[in-house]
Each structure stands twice: as C-alpha cells, then as structure tokens.
Scaffold this motif. Structure first.
Motif, short mmCIF file in Angstrom:
data_model
loop_
_atom_site.label_atom_id
_atom_site.label_comp_id
_atom_site.label_asym_id
_atom_site.label_seq_id
_atom_site.Cartn_x
_atom_site.Cartn_y
_atom_site.Cartn_z
N LEU A 190 -43.55 3.90 -84.47
CA LEU A 190 -43.37 2.46 -84.56
C LEU A 190 -41.90 2.08 -84.53
N SER A 191 -41.09 2.75 -85.33
CA SER A 191 -39.66 2.42 -85.36
C SER A 191 -38.99 2.74 -84.03
N GLY A 192 -39.42 3.81 -83.38
CA GLY A 192 -38.84 4.15 -82.07
C GLY A 192 -39.16 3.12 -81.02
N SER B 105 -29.83 2.30 -83.35
CA SER B 105 -30.80 1.41 -84.00
C SER B 105 -31.94 2.21 -84.61
N TRP B 106 -32.42 3.22 -83.91
CA TRP B 106 -33.53 4.02 -84.40
C TRP B 106 -33.15 4.79 -85.66
N LEU B 107 -31.91 5.23 -85.73
CA LEU B 107 -31.44 5.95 -86.92
C LEU B 107 -31.50 5.07 -88.17
N ALA C 266 -33.71 2.18 -88.15
CA ALA C 266 -35.08 1.65 -88.20
C ALA C 266 -36.06 2.63 -88.83
N PHE C 267 -35.96 3.91 -88.55
CA PHE C 267 -36.94 4.86 -89.06
C PHE C 267 -36.95 4.92 -90.58
N PRO C 268 -35.81 5.15 -91.23
CA PRO C 268 -35.86 5.14 -92.70
C PRO C 268 -36.24 3.76 -93.26
N ALA C 269 -35.84 2.70 -92.56
CA ALA C 269 -36.20 1.36 -93.03
C ALA C 269 -37.71 1.16 -93.02
N VAL C 270 -38.38 1.62 -91.97
CA VAL C 270 -39.84 1.50 -91.89
C VAL C 270 -40.50 2.33 -92.99
N LEU C 271 -39.97 3.51 -93.26
CA LEU C 271 -40.53 4.34 -94.33
C LEU C 271 -40.48 3.63 -95.68
N VAL C 272 -39.44 2.85 -95.91
CA VAL C 272 -39.27 2.14 -97.18
C VAL C 272 -40.05 0.82 -97.18
N VAL C 273 -39.96 0.07 -96.09
CA VAL C 273 -40.51 -1.28 -96.04
C VAL C 273 -42.03 -1.31 -95.83
#
Length: 77
Positions: free
Chosen positions: A15-17, A49-51, A53-60
């Motif tokens: 999803l983040s990718g 951006s992906w670097l 977005a990925f941890p952000a999606v894991l948290v959010v």
C-alpha cells in the motif's frame, strides 16, 4: 509463499509503495520538465517518499482501524 502472520506488514509495504508512487508521480509531473530526466527524478522522489510512507502506514493503520471501528456500527444493528 509468505506466512500469514506477515500479511499486515506485506499489506503495508504494498500500500505505501503504490500510494507513494502515485503521489510522487503526480508531484514530479507537475514540477519537473517532461524530458529524459523525468523517470530518474520520479524514481528518486518515490524512493525517498516510500522510506517515509512505509513506517508511517505501519503506525497509522492500526490507529485508523480503531477510529473506524469506533465511528461505525456493524451492519444490521
């Protein structure tokens, strides 16, 4: 095959990718000249951006799931 216990991480990765690829592509097209350098500019923008977005999606994502569950009711209630 990837074990089911990693499904949420894989979902977040994909999803983040995809989302960061779309958003960075739009921004790159709007701010950069359309020439042979565009793919390189987009790829660099997307990767950075992906670097984020990925941890952000894991948290959010878990927070968002809890909010949606709190603000909605099951069908038929």
């Amino acid at each position: 095959m990837i074990p089911q216990r990693y499904a949420q991480v894989l979902f977040s990765l994909l999803l983040s990718g995809m989302m960061s690829a779309i958003v960075s592509g739009i921004v790159t097209l709007r701010t950069s000249p359309i020439d042979l350098t565009l793919p390189g500019i987009w790829f660099s923008s997307w990767l950075s951006s992906w670097l984020i977005a990925f941890p952000a999606v894991l948290v959010v994502a878990p927070i968002t799931r809890r909010l949606v569950a709190k603000w909605t009711k099951p069908d038929g209630s």
